[in-house]
Write an enzyme that holds these catalytic residues in place. Structure first.
Site, mmCIF file in Angstrom:
data_model
loop_
_atom_site.group_PDB
_atom_site.id
_atom_site.type_symbol
_atom_site.label_atom_id
_atom_site.label_comp_id
_atom_site.label_asym_id
_atom_site.label_seq_id
_atom_site.Cartn_x
_atom_site.Cartn_y
_atom_site.Cartn_z
ATOM 1 N N HIS A 98 -3.232 7.229 2.550
ATOM 2 C CA HIS A 98 -3.660 5.935 2.022
ATOM 3 C C HIS A 98 -5.029 5.610 2.615
ATOM 4 O O HIS A 98 -5.282 5.838 3.800
ATOM 5 C CB HIS A 98 -2.635 4.874 2.417
ATOM 6 C CG HIS A 98 -3.095 3.480 2.150
ATOM 7 N ND1 HIS A 98 -3.615 3.099 0.939
ATOM 8 C CD2 HIS A 98 -3.138 2.371 2.953
ATOM 9 C CE1 HIS A 98 -3.953 1.817 0.987
ATOM 10 N NE2 HIS A 98 -3.678 1.368 2.193
ATOM 11 N N CYS B 143 0.817 -1.232 0.000
ATOM 12 C CA CYS B 143 0.000 0.000 0.000
ATOM 13 C C CYS B 143 0.844 1.272 0.000
ATOM 14 O O CYS B 143 0.334 2.348 -0.286
ATOM 15 C CB CYS B 143 -0.933 0.012 1.203
ATOM 16 S SG CYS B 143 -2.067 -1.368 1.209
ATOM 17 N N ASN C 205 -10.079 -0.179 -0.078
ATOM 18 C CA ASN C 205 -8.616 -0.109 -0.094
ATOM 19 C C ASN C 205 -8.111 -0.649 -1.434
ATOM 20 O O ASN C 205 -8.164 -1.852 -1.685
ATOM 21 C CB ASN C 205 -8.068 -0.936 1.074
ATOM 22 C CG ASN C 205 -6.551 -0.911 1.159
ATOM 23 O OD1 ASN C 205 -5.876 -0.433 0.246
ATOM 24 N ND2 ASN C 205 -6.014 -1.431 2.248
#
Ligand code: ACO
Length: 356
Positions: free
Chosen positions: A247, A111, A277
């Site tokens: 994020h 990520c 996500n």
């Protein structure tokens, strides 16, 4: 030494929408649990490959920068879900968009991948070895979803975002950045079955395993503290920050990070409700949407922060340049599909089973 300025941006989100209500038919969960525990309402499921989404996002970024694909010197493709391990997703994208003069490579920092790639591009441009770099963050995490595991299957989605970074005399660019990793705790968030470990005779279906509460605590500390350090390193204070673009893993992680930093919620960009996500794609998608919504203005001071598998984390202070409107618009788009998200996920259910 030139500055390295983002001059183009773009995104590609596939059309099939998987809602929380759809997930209720696949695993023992509820819209109420997912909404209150994560902030996610829906996510996209891709009917095409990672490199197809990447190519569309890249073409939008190139048009916004007013460039041709052959103007690009380097493609850095941040992903942990490439179409194949060989050839790399970066070279596949290079071929699909016709960036014939570019070198291309993949970078996997989960990520945090987009910020690792952005800072790599920044340093290569400042060193004078590259002038125009295409940085892409794309994931097709739906490939790994296992609906017998409700702790992970409700969190992830597919999508792509891209930026063009160019050498420039204009003021701005990355004012400071920090990258970090802790491989000793890697098993707390991992994807067995996605690499070469073990024997080919024991191939297992890929899936994501995560110790959620532990990852949650580590994400808040790493994103909050590394953001504070890069703000200090840039010689700035909180009052100088216009927008935090974090994020998008969980809205509670984002809120806790902002609180740890002392930022007002109005200074934080959040779009997790729509996409979940998307790992390395969350920040470039968020940059693109923040520009479209007028949340980034000429000279805005931004903080980017991410945390992901590895573990990896990254934070950066970025001062936007003078232009927030695209120079051109691309008509690039994915091929249409009639398939619903639930139909696209049937292979996952066939391999792993349902969780209800
Ligand atoms: N639906 C309903 N109930 C659920 C679900 C679900 N989807 N998932 C878990 N539960 C249950 C659990 O079984 C547990 O039940 P119990 O109390 O009866 O045992 C209860 O809900 C609480 O579970 P927790 O895991 O403690 O829930 P938490 O509030 O921690 O939320 C979550 C879980 C959303 C995973 C959170 O921990 C999180 O966001 N973690 C970090 C994710 C992240 O940042 N990942 C990093 C990047 S990902 C990458 O790099 C690819």
């Amino acid at each position: 030494m030139p500055n390295a300025i983002i001059t183009g941006w773009g995104k590609c989100v596939p059309p099939a929408v998987l809602t929380n209500s759809d997930l209720e038919t696949l695993t023992d969960t509820s819209d109420e649990w997912i909404t209150t525990r994560t902030g996610i309402k829906e996510r996209r499921i891709s009917h095409v490959e990672n490199s197809d989404m990447s190519a569309v996002a890249a073409q939008h970024a190139l048009a916004a920068a007013g460039l041709e694909p052959t103007d690009i010197d380097l493609i850095i493709m941040a992903t942990c879900t490439p179409d194949r391990m060989l050839p790399s997703a970066g070279t596949m994208v290079q071929a699909k968009i016709g960036a014939a003069k570019a070198a291309a490579m993949d970078l996997n920092a989960a990520c945090s991948g987009f910020l690792f790639a952005l800072s790599t591009a920044d340093q290569m441009i400042r060193a004078g070895s590259m002038r125009r770099v295409l940085v892409i963050g794309t994931e097709k995490l739906s490939y790994w979803l296992d609906f017998t595991n409700r702790a992970t299957s409700v969190l992830f989605g597919d999508g792509a975002g891209a930026v063009v970074i160019e050498a420039s005399d204009e003021a701005g660019g990355l004012l400071a950045f920090e990258l970090g990793s802790d491989g000793t705790a890697g098993d707390l968030l991992c994807a067995p079955g996605t690499g070469t470990e073990g024997s080919p005779l024991d191939i297992q279906a890929p899936s994501i395993l995560m110790e959620g509460p532990d990852v949650f605590r580590r994400a808040v500390v790493a994103m909050g503290d590394s953001s504070a350090r890069v703000i200090e390193k840039a010689g700035l204070s909180l009052e100088d920050i216009d927008l935090l673009i974090p994020h998008q893993a969980n809205v509670r992680i984002i809120d806790a990070t902002a609180r740890r930093l002392g930022l007002d919620p109005a200074q934080v960009y959040v779009n997790i409700a729509s996409y979940g996500n998307t790992s390395s794609a969350t920040i470039p998608i968020a940059i693109t949407e923040a520009l479209e919504e007028g949340r980034i203005r000429p000279g805005s001071t931004l903080v980017f922060a991410a945390f992901g598998g590895g573990f990896t984390w990254a934070a950066a202070v970025y001062r936007w340049g003078s232009r927030t409107a695209p120079l051109g618009i691309s008509g690039a788009a994915l091929p249409p599909t009639e398939a619903t998200a639930l139909e696209l996920l049937q292979p996952n259910v066939a391999v792993h089973g349902k969780g209800v």
